[in-house]
Design a protein around this motif. Sequence first.
Motif, PDB file in Angstrom:
ATOM      1  N   ARG A   6       0.825  -1.206   0.000  1.00 11.79           N
ATOM      2  CA  ARG A   6       0.000   0.000   0.000  1.00 11.79           C
ATOM      3  C   ARG A   6       0.857   1.253   0.000  1.00 11.79           C
ATOM      4  O   ARG A   6       0.499   2.263  -0.593  1.00 11.79           O
ATOM      5  CB  ARG A   6      -0.927   0.006   1.198  1.00 11.79           C
ATOM      6  N   PHE A   8       3.562   1.742  -1.518  1.00  9.29           N
ATOM      7  CA  PHE A   8       4.072   2.009  -2.856  1.00  9.29           C
ATOM      8  C   PHE A   8       3.015   1.880  -3.945  1.00  9.29           C
ATOM      9  O   PHE A   8       3.333   1.704  -5.109  1.00  9.29           O
ATOM     10  CB  PHE A   8       5.257   1.079  -3.154  1.00  9.29           C
ATOM     11  N   ARG A   9       1.735   1.972  -3.560  1.00 10.20           N
ATOM     12  CA  ARG A   9       0.639   1.920  -4.523  1.00 10.20           C
ATOM     13  C   ARG A   9       0.830   3.039  -5.549  1.00 10.20           C
ATOM     14  O   ARG A   9       1.311   4.114  -5.220  1.00 10.20           O
ATOM     15  CB  ARG A   9      -0.687   2.098  -3.786  1.00 10.20           C
ATOM     16  N   SER A  10       0.443   2.772  -6.753  1.00  8.33           N
ATOM     17  CA  SER A  10       0.653   3.753  -7.816  1.00  8.33           C
ATOM     18  C   SER A  10      -0.102   5.048  -7.535  1.00  8.33           C
ATOM     19  O   SER A  10      -1.187   5.044  -6.975  1.00  8.33           O
ATOM     20  CB  SER A  10       0.218   3.170  -9.159  1.00  8.33           C
ATOM     21  N   GLU A  11       0.492   6.140  -7.924  1.00  6.67           N
ATOM     22  CA  GLU A  11      -0.107   7.453  -7.712  1.00  6.67           C
ATOM     23  C   GLU A  11      -1.451   7.596  -8.433  1.00  6.67           C
ATOM     24  O   GLU A  11      -2.391   8.120  -7.847  1.00  6.67           O
ATOM     25  CB  GLU A  11       0.874   8.555  -8.145  1.00  6.67           C
ATOM     26  N   PRO A  12      -1.601   7.131  -9.685  1.00  3.12           N
ATOM     27  CA  PRO A  12      -2.919   7.245 -10.324  1.00  3.12           C
ATOM     28  C   PRO A  12      -4.016   6.516  -9.538  1.00  3.12           C
ATOM     29  O   PRO A  12      -5.149   6.983  -9.469  1.00  3.12           O
ATOM     30  CB  PRO A  12      -2.714   6.608 -11.700  1.00  3.12           C
ATOM     31  N   GLU A  13      -3.685   5.396  -8.946  1.00  2.08           N
ATOM     32  CA  GLU A  13      -4.650   4.655  -8.141  1.00  2.08           C
ATOM     33  C   GLU A  13      -5.064   5.459  -6.909  1.00  2.08           C
ATOM     34  O   GLU A  13      -6.235   5.508  -6.547  1.00  2.08           O
ATOM     35  CB  GLU A  13      -4.011   3.329  -7.729  1.00  2.08           C
ATOM     36  N   LYS A  14      -4.103   6.088  -6.252  1.00  2.00           N
ATOM     37  CA  LYS A  14      -4.407   6.921  -5.081  1.00  2.00           C
ATOM     38  C   LYS A  14      -5.279   8.101  -5.485  1.00  2.00           C
ATOM     39  O   LYS A  14      -6.220   8.457  -4.775  1.00  2.00           O
ATOM     40  CB  LYS A  14      -3.117   7.442  -4.437  1.00  2.00           C
ATOM     41  N   ILE A  15      -4.952   8.717  -6.607  1.00  2.00           N
ATOM     42  CA  ILE A  15      -5.728   9.865  -7.089  1.00  2.00           C
ATOM     43  C   ILE A  15      -7.149   9.443  -7.416  1.00  2.00           C
ATOM     44  O   ILE A  15      -8.117  10.117  -7.046  1.00  2.00           O
ATOM     45  CB  ILE A  15      -5.032  10.515  -8.302  1.00  2.00           C
ATOM     46  N   GLU A  18      -9.052   8.805  -4.227  1.00  3.81           N
ATOM     47  CA  GLU A  18      -9.382  10.087  -3.585  1.00  3.81           C
ATOM     48  C   GLU A  18     -10.580  10.734  -4.273  1.00  3.81           C
ATOM     49  O   GLU A  18     -11.495  11.238  -3.602  1.00  3.81           O
ATOM     50  CB  GLU A  18      -8.169  11.023  -3.630  1.00  3.81           C
ATOM     51  N   ARG A  78      -8.793   4.627   1.951  1.00  6.09           N
ATOM     52  CA  ARG A  78      -9.001   6.078   2.028  1.00  6.09           C
ATOM     53  C   ARG A  78     -10.168   6.403   2.960  1.00  6.09           C
ATOM     54  O   ARG A  78     -10.111   7.331   3.757  1.00  6.09           O
ATOM     55  CB  ARG A  78      -9.241   6.657   0.631  1.00  6.09           C
TER      56      ARG A  78
END
Length: 184
Positions: A6, A8-15, A18, A78
């Motif tokens: 988690r 190092f989860r990809s930034e696009p996935e976090k975005i 969110e 999140r």
Amino acid sequence: MSWFARLFRSEPEKIAAERLYAALVAQAREPAFYRDGAVPDSLDGRFELVALHAFLLLRRLRAEGQAGARLAQALFDRMFVDMDESLREIGVGDLSVGKRVKAMAKAFYGRAAAYEAALGDSAPATLEQALARNLYGTLPDRQGLPLTAMARYLRQAAAEIGDQPAASLMAGQVSFPIFRLESR
């Protein structure tokens, strides 16, 4: 998913997570649910509406294979980070926050299971009963509640989210129907 993965989860996935979380919270805050839908305007009522909308999104995302499951996990994470932060903001002590978040997660899983089973049941009363127990569970008097309208909304939202393109959802875009007491 491990905490290391988690991290190092990809930034696009976090975005995307969110954005989806912001959309579901905005929907859960719609005044019509409280005014016309008789959902208690309280911490419990707001949690119930967030849980209901999160269930709808998580359900849809999990239908999209591994990528959808990863985004569903990011969305779930999140949501519970927000729950943790919210408890701290209202003054819940550090020592009891973890226990409260754990109880909220358990409550969420119970609601998700009840809503999933009720959506799969052809008897309309099953979904109305699940809503009465959960969404309206803190009300001492559950007579006269708009259970039919809320059940109709939940079925409509599940269908509409189910019809939305996977690519849009994976990019963090979702739309919810408008809650109305009357069907149109």
